[in-house]
Design a protein around this motif. Structure first.
Motif, PDB file in Angstrom:
ATOM      1  N   ASP A   1      29.891 -13.918 -29.586  1.00 13.37           N
ATOM      2  CA  ASP A   1      29.917 -13.280 -28.279  1.00 13.37           C
ATOM      3  C   ASP A   1      31.386 -12.986 -27.946  1.00 13.37           C
ATOM      4  O   ASP A   1      32.287 -13.593 -28.530  1.00 13.37           O
ATOM      5  CB  ASP A   1      29.320 -14.252 -27.243  1.00 13.37           C
ATOM      6  CG  ASP A   1      29.569 -13.782 -25.827  1.00 13.37           C
ATOM      7  OD1 ASP A   1      29.167 -12.653 -25.505  1.00 13.37           O
ATOM      8  OD2 ASP A   1      30.187 -14.541 -25.043  1.00 13.37           O
TER       9      ASP A   1
ATOM     10  N   LYS B   1      27.236  -7.977 -24.561  1.00 15.90           N
ATOM     11  CA  LYS B   1      26.553  -7.187 -23.559  1.00 15.90           C
ATOM     12  C   LYS B   1      27.596  -6.406 -22.782  1.00 15.90           C
ATOM     13  O   LYS B   1      28.745  -6.817 -22.690  1.00 15.90           O
ATOM     14  CB  LYS B   1      25.857  -8.100 -22.539  1.00 15.90           C
ATOM     15  CG  LYS B   1      24.539  -8.624 -22.990  1.00 15.90           C
ATOM     16  CD  LYS B   1      23.754  -9.248 -21.858  1.00 15.90           C
ATOM     17  CE  LYS B   1      24.458 -10.391 -21.165  1.00 15.90           C
ATOM     18  NZ  LYS B   1      23.534 -11.210 -20.367  1.00 15.90           N
TER      19      LYS B   1
ATOM     20  N   GLU C   1      21.157  -5.953 -23.432  1.00 14.93           N
ATOM     21  CA  GLU C   1      20.582  -7.260 -23.162  1.00 14.93           C
ATOM     22  C   GLU C   1      20.627  -8.076 -24.445  1.00 14.93           C
ATOM     23  O   GLU C   1      20.568  -7.506 -25.539  1.00 14.93           O
ATOM     24  CB  GLU C   1      19.133  -7.070 -22.668  1.00 14.93           C
ATOM     25  CG  GLU C   1      18.558  -8.244 -21.917  1.00 14.93           C
ATOM     26  CD  GLU C   1      19.478  -8.785 -20.826  1.00 14.93           C
ATOM     27  OE1 GLU C   1      20.198  -9.764 -21.118  1.00 14.93           O
ATOM     28  OE2 GLU C   1      19.476  -8.265 -19.705  1.00 14.93           O
ATOM     29  N   LYS C   2      20.773  -9.386 -24.345  1.00 17.64           N
ATOM     30  CA  LYS C   2      20.726 -10.224 -25.545  1.00 17.64           C
ATOM     31  C   LYS C   2      19.550 -11.187 -25.407  1.00 17.64           C
ATOM     32  O   LYS C   2      19.702 -12.300 -24.909  1.00 17.64           O
ATOM     33  CB  LYS C   2      22.047 -10.979 -25.735  1.00 17.64           C
ATOM     34  CG  LYS C   2      23.234 -10.040 -25.970  1.00 17.64           C
ATOM     35  CD  LYS C   2      24.396 -10.660 -26.737  1.00 17.64           C
ATOM     36  CE  LYS C   2      25.195 -11.612 -25.912  1.00 17.64           C
ATOM     37  NZ  LYS C   2      26.526 -11.907 -26.519  1.00 17.64           N
ATOM     38  N   ASP C   3      18.388 -10.711 -25.819  1.00 18.59           N
ATOM     39  CA  ASP C   3      17.202 -11.562 -25.779  1.00 18.59           C
ATOM     40  C   ASP C   3      16.631 -11.671 -27.200  1.00 18.59           C
ATOM     41  O   ASP C   3      17.246 -11.179 -28.158  1.00 18.59           O
ATOM     42  CB  ASP C   3      16.171 -11.016 -24.783  1.00 18.59           C
ATOM     43  CG  ASP C   3      15.853  -9.544 -25.024  1.00 18.59           C
ATOM     44  OD1 ASP C   3      16.098  -9.065 -26.155  1.00 18.59           O
ATOM     45  OD2 ASP C   3      15.369  -8.881 -24.102  1.00 18.59           O
TER      46      ASP C   3
ATOM     47  N   SER D   1      27.214 -18.504 -23.514  1.00 19.21           N
ATOM     48  CA  SER D   1      26.103 -18.364 -22.574  1.00 19.21           C
ATOM     49  C   SER D   1      24.805 -18.931 -23.133  1.00 19.21           C
ATOM     50  O   SER D   1      24.223 -18.361 -24.056  1.00 19.21           O
ATOM     51  CB  SER D   1      25.893 -16.891 -22.216  1.00 19.21           C
ATOM     52  OG  SER D   1      24.642 -16.752 -21.574  1.00 19.21           O
TER      53      SER D   1
ATOM     54  N   LYS E   1      21.884 -18.785 -22.001  1.00 20.48           N
ATOM     55  CA  LYS E   1      20.776 -17.846 -21.836  1.00 20.48           C
ATOM     56  C   LYS E   1      20.856 -16.652 -22.794  1.00 20.48           C
ATOM     57  O   LYS E   1      19.826 -16.154 -23.252  1.00 20.48           O
ATOM     58  CB  LYS E   1      20.779 -17.345 -20.389  1.00 20.48           C
ATOM     59  CG  LYS E   1      19.655 -16.407 -20.049  1.00 20.48           C
ATOM     60  CD  LYS E   1      19.608 -16.188 -18.536  1.00 20.48           C
ATOM     61  CE  LYS E   1      18.687 -15.043 -18.174  1.00 20.48           C
ATOM     62  NZ  LYS E   1      19.290 -13.733 -18.308  1.00 20.48           N
ATOM     63  N   SER E   2      22.066 -16.177 -23.078  1.00 21.87           N
ATOM     64  CA  SER E   2      22.199 -14.944 -23.866  1.00 21.87           C
ATOM     65  C   SER E   2      22.606 -15.177 -25.311  1.00 21.87           C
ATOM     66  O   SER E   2      22.303 -14.359 -26.183  1.00 21.87           O
ATOM     67  CB  SER E   2      23.252 -14.026 -23.232  1.00 21.87           C
ATOM     68  OG  SER E   2      22.861 -13.652 -21.955  1.00 21.87           O
ATOM     69  N   ASP E   3      23.344 -16.279 -25.560  1.00 21.55           N
ATOM     70  CA  ASP E   3      23.884 -16.481 -26.912  1.00 21.55           C
ATOM     71  C   ASP E   3      23.134 -17.562 -27.686  1.00 21.55           C
ATOM     72  O   ASP E   3      23.132 -17.547 -28.913  1.00 21.55           O
ATOM     73  CB  ASP E   3      25.369 -16.895 -26.842  1.00 21.55           C
ATOM     74  CG  ASP E   3      26.220 -15.864 -26.118  1.00 21.55           C
ATOM     75  OD1 ASP E   3      25.967 -14.665 -26.329  1.00 21.55           O
ATOM     76  OD2 ASP E   3      27.107 -16.250 -25.334  1.00 21.55           O
TER      77      ASP E   3
ATOM     78  N   GLU F   1      23.538 -16.513 -15.862  1.00 23.81           N
ATOM     79  CA  GLU F   1      23.541 -16.833 -17.292  1.00 23.81           C
ATOM     80  C   GLU F   1      23.216 -18.293 -17.588  1.00 23.81           C
ATOM     81  O   GLU F   1      23.186 -18.705 -18.733  1.00 23.81           O
ATOM     82  CB  GLU F   1      24.917 -16.522 -17.912  1.00 23.81           C
ATOM     83  CG  GLU F   1      25.289 -15.055 -17.962  1.00 23.81           C
ATOM     84  CD  GLU F   1      24.409 -14.261 -18.917  1.00 23.81           C
ATOM     85  OE1 GLU F   1      23.929 -14.816 -19.909  1.00 23.81           O
ATOM     86  OE2 GLU F   1      24.195 -13.060 -18.646  1.00 23.81           O
TER      87      GLU F   1
END
Lengths: 234, 234
Positions: A12, A126, A153-155, A179, A181-183, A206
């Motif tokens: 990230d 992102k 978005e990173k999902d 993060s 939530k994202s990473d 996040e």
């Protein structure tokens, strides 16, 4: 770190390689100061976050969206009582973030160099294309990466699509970021590996519960600073 | 069109496949109306364009940048005399453009279908990733393209990099678009082929002298409507 299982390492960018969120927090503090003469101080940050989240589907991440959300929130929550002069101060502050110099964290350059000798490196971030490219260029780190992906978005879907594109199996993929939530979570969920490096500040949107990561066993590691990657075994 | 020399056909999106600039022009008309009570009407559009061009290097293209430039111009040229209520009207108008439904031009779907049977198709557009993806999704045309590239700028370097990435020679590349400056001239200059379809409206910043295209001989064609591609020989 052992080379044996990992065939692609992705990083990230914001708050993993360089300082980002503290600049937004500082801007938000100034925003609260200006608005506190009109509205109860306690609700200002909540209202800003509410606007940002509402705007995400059409505005996405990045400083231009942040600028729009600050202007919108300021007008709405003061019921248009805020002056144009005050609004222009908020606007100028938000816009100045677009030109802010990038401050790369200590140890990043040497860690990336070390990792690049062992694995192909990707940067997955992102945000706004122009803005992230500008930061990357300013960081002097661009040449360290084999792939650069700027996504909305990173999902789980984003990571699944990306590793398919890179022709890598989830179990051979390692993501590193700040993060949860994202990473971290979406990568662990699709069967990948993740290293979490907590940052000093995290955008409220996040955050997620760290405890759930431990069930992923050796696929998950938490380290203090990026340099620890050089001695980590996964 | 003859298949013989072309191995990749790329289309511009805004004002080539669907209506875009007229929405901005309409917003600008409303902007001028609001500001005309403060400033000489004649200078308003010039001042907006000046702001937009100044902001391009840090804000890039797209509606969020347009929104920021409108707010900034309104505050500056009225010397902060514009009211917050009026500013919010400008903000709401600009933001509404982000949600505007996409109106695909007549003949586009069938022309793309016809072309897709003969060549791999790419879409190469400037702008904000999220915004352009939303429009593409709304257009129902996404599946027609083999490659989709959203870039910050469309100049000679952009096209050279892209055709290298697609492993295509310039002489085998055909670009189709409505902007002389972004779709036609840079492609002709690197030795590619270009088809120009003038649109009803063109952003002032995108205009260039058409006369210079004629020196590129058979590499350059001008047509009236996208359907003409189906009977064109290049």
């Amino acid at each position: 770190m052992q080379k044996v299982n990992i065939s692609l390492v992705a990083f990230d960018a914001d708050d993993t390689l360089w300082d980002n969120e503290p600049k937004y927090k500082k801007a938000e503090k100034f925003f609260v100061e200006i608005l506190s003469k009109y509205v109860d101080e306690k609700v200002i940050s909540d209202e800003l976050l509410k606007t940002e989240i509402q705007n995400l589907p059409i505005c996405g991440y990045g400083t231009k969206s942040f600028c729009m959300s600050m202007m919108e929130t300021a007008m709405r929550i003061t019921d248009f009582r805020i002056s144009t002069k005050e609004l222009s101060k908020i606007y100028d502050l938000a816009k100045s973030l677009l030109k802010h110099p990038v401050e790369v964290y200590e140890g990043v350059a040497e860690t990336l160099e070390y990792m690049a000798k062992k694995y192909p490196l990707a940067l997955i971030t992102k945000g706004d294309t122009l803005e992230q490219e500008r930061k990357l260029l300013g960081s002097g780190l661009m040449a360290k990466f084999d792939f650069i992906e700027i996504v909305n978005e990173k999902d789980e879907k984003t990571y699944s699509d990306l590793i398919r594109k890179f022709r890598v199996q989830p179990s051979n993929f390692l993501m590193i970021g700040n993060s949860p939530k994202s990473d971290i979570l979406p990568v662990l969920k699709i069967g990948g590996n993740a290293v979490y490096i907590p940052s000093a500040e995290l955008w409220t949107h996040e955050s997620t519960d760290e405890a759930k990561f431990n069930s992923f066993g050796s696929c998950y590691r938490k380290i203090d600073k990026i340099r620890d990657l050089m001695t980590l075994t996964i």
